[in-house]
Design a protein around this motif. Structure first.
Motif, PDB file in Angstrom:
ATOM      1  N   HIS A  86       0.850  -1.194   0.000  1.00 28.57           N
ATOM      2  CA  HIS A  86       0.000   0.000   0.000  1.00 28.57           C
ATOM      3  C   HIS A  86       0.883   1.240   0.000  1.00 28.57           C
ATOM      4  O   HIS A  86       1.969   1.243   0.591  1.00 28.57           O
ATOM      5  CB  HIS A  86      -0.876  -0.019   1.258  1.00 28.57           C
ATOM      6  N   TRP A  91      -2.452   7.312   7.355  1.00 29.09           N
ATOM      7  CA  TRP A  91      -3.754   6.710   7.064  1.00 29.09           C
ATOM      8  C   TRP A  91      -4.531   6.469   8.352  1.00 29.09           C
ATOM      9  O   TRP A  91      -3.950   6.122   9.376  1.00 29.09           O
ATOM     10  CB  TRP A  91      -3.577   5.368   6.342  1.00 29.09           C
ATOM     11  N   ARG A  92      -5.829   6.654   8.281  1.00 34.39           N
ATOM     12  CA  ARG A  92      -6.714   6.190   9.354  1.00 34.39           C
ATOM     13  C   ARG A  92      -6.924   4.695   9.157  1.00 34.39           C
ATOM     14  O   ARG A  92      -7.045   4.217   8.015  1.00 34.39           O
ATOM     15  CB  ARG A  92      -8.067   6.896   9.305  1.00 34.39           C
ATOM     16  N   GLU A  95      -9.711   3.747   6.927  1.00 34.85           N
ATOM     17  CA  GLU A  95      -9.525   3.855   5.482  1.00 34.85           C
ATOM     18  C   GLU A  95      -8.956   2.570   4.895  1.00 34.85           C
ATOM     19  O   GLU A  95      -9.093   2.321   3.694  1.00 34.85           O
ATOM     20  CB  GLU A  95      -8.574   5.016   5.158  1.00 34.85           C
ATOM     21  N   LEU A  96      -8.311   1.775   5.717  1.00 36.19           N
ATOM     22  CA  LEU A  96      -7.657   0.550   5.255  1.00 36.19           C
ATOM     23  C   LEU A  96      -8.487  -0.699   5.530  1.00 36.19           C
ATOM     24  O   LEU A  96      -8.292  -1.727   4.877  1.00 36.19           O
ATOM     25  CB  LEU A  96      -6.297   0.392   5.943  1.00 36.19           C
ATOM     26  N   ILE A 127      -4.536   5.829  13.917  1.00 36.12           N
ATOM     27  CA  ILE A 127      -4.015   6.319  12.655  1.00 36.12           C
ATOM     28  C   ILE A 127      -2.559   5.886  12.581  1.00 36.12           C
ATOM     29  O   ILE A 127      -1.937   5.602  13.605  1.00 36.12           O
ATOM     30  CB  ILE A 127      -4.135   7.852  12.522  1.00 36.12           C
ATOM     31  N   GLU A 161      -0.003  15.273   8.518  1.00 33.94           N
ATOM     32  CA  GLU A 161       0.373  15.032   7.129  1.00 33.94           C
ATOM     33  C   GLU A 161       1.516  15.955   6.700  1.00 33.94           C
ATOM     34  O   GLU A 161       2.386  15.560   5.919  1.00 33.94           O
ATOM     35  CB  GLU A 161      -0.840  15.218   6.222  1.00 33.94           C
TER      36      GLU A 161
END
Length: 267
Positions: A86, A91-92, A95-96, A127, A161
């Protein structure tokens, strides 16, 4: 960059290659975002998860950590993302995660999932920074927060981020300096399932059945499995029926129980 930022960055660079990097990252990020727990894991296909930084603050029993490292990690969306190459970044977990993950046995089990076993129960948002090191090998630096304090906001995610290039560079260098020997000969085959699933599922399934059982355990619905494999939901249901028969179980809940019982018995 002001003087404080320069000092923080110097401390982080000095910690690369030592056991102090995780703590240094925690201190630096806590100046900008609140979180309750953290961890860094090295994930490698077909190898046990390696805990690089333990920032659980003694909230997670050693038995739970042992069960997670013995095989619970196989169901962790961050691990699955890493071994499927990936993209890196922040990322949270949501989301995965597969479509049924948050009602899966892994997500709600206090025996093998560190977040669930914390005092906050299932009300923990996770996260993570994914830092790829080579194909099917990555470090993940996770931050966890009690949802009683609210989830990570859009503004907080944007703050983190913005720091992702720095976190990525530090962890990538740390991984190669401190843990390079741990993945220098990592599995490079195109195998779809790890050897651990053979043990956990008692070696009674065909390769196709073992892979479908793996997807069920990871939190995929029949519809999700069908879409991933390019087959019909009816075919998935036939496979599930055959899996249940071979393992002498009745449903998905029994499959999760078999998996969890195996891990906790040996942890």
């Amino acid at each position: 960059m002001n003087a404080d930022d320069a000092r923080d960055l110097a401390a982080l660079i000095s910690a690369v290659g030592t056991d102090q990097l995780g703590q240094a990252l925690d201190r630096a990020l806590r100046q900008r975002v609140d979180f309750d727990m953290s961890c860094v894991y090295l994930f490698r296909f077909n190898h046990p998860a390696l805990l690089v930084h333990n920032g659980y603050n003694r909230s997670v029993p050693e038995r739970t950590l042992a069960a997670y490292q013995r095989g619970g990690y196989l169901l962790d969306p961050f691990y699955v993302a890493c071994i499927n190459d990936h993209p890196g970044g922040l990322w949270r977990m949501s989301e995965l995660a597969p479509d049924c993950f948050f009602s899966s046995g892994f997500s709600i089990s206090p025996d093998i999932h560190p977040c669930v076993s914390s005092e906050h129960g299932t009300l923990v948002e996770e996260i993570g920074f994914i830092v790829p090191l080579q194909p099917r090998v990555a470090l993940v630096y996770s931050l966890m927060r009690n949802l009683g304090d609210g989830p990570f906001s859009t503004e907080e995610m944007q703050t983190l981020e913005a720091l992702t290039p720095v976190v990525h560079a530090l962890l990538e260098l740390h991984g190669r300096v401190r843990h390079g020997d741990s993945f220098a000969y990592a599995e490079t085959s195109d195998a779809r399932s790890e050897d651990a699933f053979m043990d956990i599922l008692q070696g009674q399934l065909t390769e196709a059945q073992r892979y479908i059982a793996k997807l069920i355990l990871q939190g995929h619905s029949s519809a999700s499995i069908a879409a991933l494999l390019g087959i019909s939901e009816g075919t998935v249901k036939v496979h599930k029926h055959n899996i249940y028969q071979r393992l002498e179980i009745s449903n998905n809940a029994d499959l999760f129980r078999l998996f969890i019982d195996y891990l906790t018995r040996l942890a």
